[in-house]
Write a protein that holds these residues in place. Structure first.
Motif, PDB file in Angstrom:
ATOM      1  N   GLU A  15       0.839  -1.194   0.000  1.00 15.15           N
ATOM      2  CA  GLU A  15       0.000   0.000   0.000  1.00 15.15           C
ATOM      3  C   GLU A  15       0.873   1.242   0.000  1.00 15.15           C
ATOM      4  OE1 GLU A  15      -3.997   0.592   2.181  1.00 15.15           O
ATOM      5  OE2 GLU A  15      -2.411   1.073   3.597  1.00 15.15           O
ATOM      6  N   ARG A  17       0.670   5.101   0.570  1.00 16.72           N
ATOM      7  CA  ARG A  17      -0.195   6.071   1.180  1.00 16.72           C
ATOM      8  C   ARG A  17       0.554   7.342   1.337  1.00 16.72           C
ATOM      9  NH1 ARG A  17      -3.624   4.343   6.404  1.00 16.72           N
ATOM     10  NH2 ARG A  17      -4.706   2.884   5.139  1.00 16.72           N
ATOM     11  N   SER A  35      -7.790   4.584  -4.182  1.00 17.81           N
ATOM     12  CA  SER A  35      -8.987   4.963  -3.429  1.00 17.81           C
ATOM     13  C   SER A  35      -8.681   6.237  -2.647  1.00 17.81           C
ATOM     14  CB  SER A  35      -9.396   3.838  -2.469  1.00 17.81           C
ATOM     15  OG  SER A  35      -8.374   3.607  -1.525  1.00 17.81           O
ATOM     16  N   THR A  37      -7.867   8.523   0.329  1.00 14.71           N
ATOM     17  CA  THR A  37      -7.205   8.230   1.605  1.00 14.71           C
ATOM     18  C   THR A  37      -8.186   8.465   2.746  1.00 14.71           C
ATOM     19  OG1 THR A  37      -5.094   8.854   0.667  1.00 14.71           O
ATOM     20  CG2 THR A  37      -5.232   8.849   3.061  1.00 14.71           C
ATOM     21  N   GLY A  38      -8.099   7.620   3.761  1.00 13.61           N
ATOM     22  CA  GLY A  38      -8.997   7.698   4.904  1.00 13.61           C
ATOM     23  C   GLY A  38      -8.783   8.917   5.781  1.00 13.61           C
ATOM     24  N   TYR A  39      -9.525   8.977   6.861  1.00 14.23           N
ATOM     25  CA  TYR A  39      -9.452  10.052   7.849  1.00 14.23           C
ATOM     26  C   TYR A  39      -9.802  11.408   7.256  1.00 14.23           C
ATOM     27  CZ  TYR A  39      -6.939   6.355  10.225  1.00 14.23           C
ATOM     28  OH  TYR A  39      -6.579   5.144  10.755  1.00 14.23           O
ATOM     29  N   GLY A  42      -9.058  12.135   1.800  1.00 10.02           N
ATOM     30  CA  GLY A  42      -9.510  11.955   0.424  1.00 10.02           C
ATOM     31  C   GLY A  42     -10.297  13.146  -0.084  1.00 10.02           C
ATOM     32  N   ARG A  43     -11.006  13.832   0.797  1.00  9.15           N
ATOM     33  CA  ARG A  43     -11.772  15.019   0.395  1.00  9.15           C
ATOM     34  C   ARG A  43     -10.856  16.164  -0.008  1.00  9.15           C
ATOM     35  NH1 ARG A  43     -14.989  13.426   5.031  1.00  9.15           N
ATOM     36  NH2 ARG A  43     -13.758  14.861   6.265  1.00  9.15           N
ATOM     37  N   THR A  48      -4.747   6.866  -1.954  1.00  5.85           N
ATOM     38  CA  THR A  48      -3.985   5.696  -1.521  1.00  5.85           C
ATOM     39  C   THR A  48      -4.039   4.675  -2.650  1.00  5.85           C
ATOM     40  OG1 THR A  48      -4.478   6.053   0.813  1.00  5.85           O
ATOM     41  CG2 THR A  48      -3.896   3.815   0.167  1.00  5.85           C
TER      42      THR A  48
END
Length: 106
Positions: A15, A17, A35, A37-39, A42-43, A48
């Motif tokens: 991965e 990131r 995809s 990225t979390g937390y 990504g917005r 990632t």
């Protein structure tokens, strides 16, 4: 950041990131390996990418993402010293050191 992990089906993954991709975010997210990225990152354009262990990642594409992400995060004064994107053979002076470039007029 690079890390080894496993997905839900216990398949080994590598991965990468995360890449802040202000220009190519939408195109990057069209890739099946990418995809947001979390937390909530990504917005803000962070992506990632996951690749199966043993799968050859698209190295040239990753280089472009690293360049774009680095330019987006680096101080503007530092970015102004870098060669323009896609410029072949630029980035070094005759003495072998980095080329100093003046800021372009806006």
């Amino acid at each position: 950041m690079v890390r080894r992990t496993k997905n839900a089906s216990d398949r080994a993954l590598v991965e990468l990131r995360a890449f802040g991709l202000p220009r190519s975010n939408a195109v990057a997210l069209m890739r099946p390996s990418a995809s947001p990225t979390g937390y909530g990152l990504g917005r803000s354009g962070w992506v990632t990418a996951q690749f199966a262990a043993g799968e050859a990642p698209p190295v040239e594409l990753l280089k472009e993402w690293i360049d774009e992400s680095s330019r987006a995060q680096a101080p503007k004064k530092l970015v102004a010293q870098l060669p323009e994107r896609g410029a072949e053979g630029e980035g070094e002076s005759e003495g072998g050191g980095p080329v100093r470039r003046s800021r372009k007029a806006r």
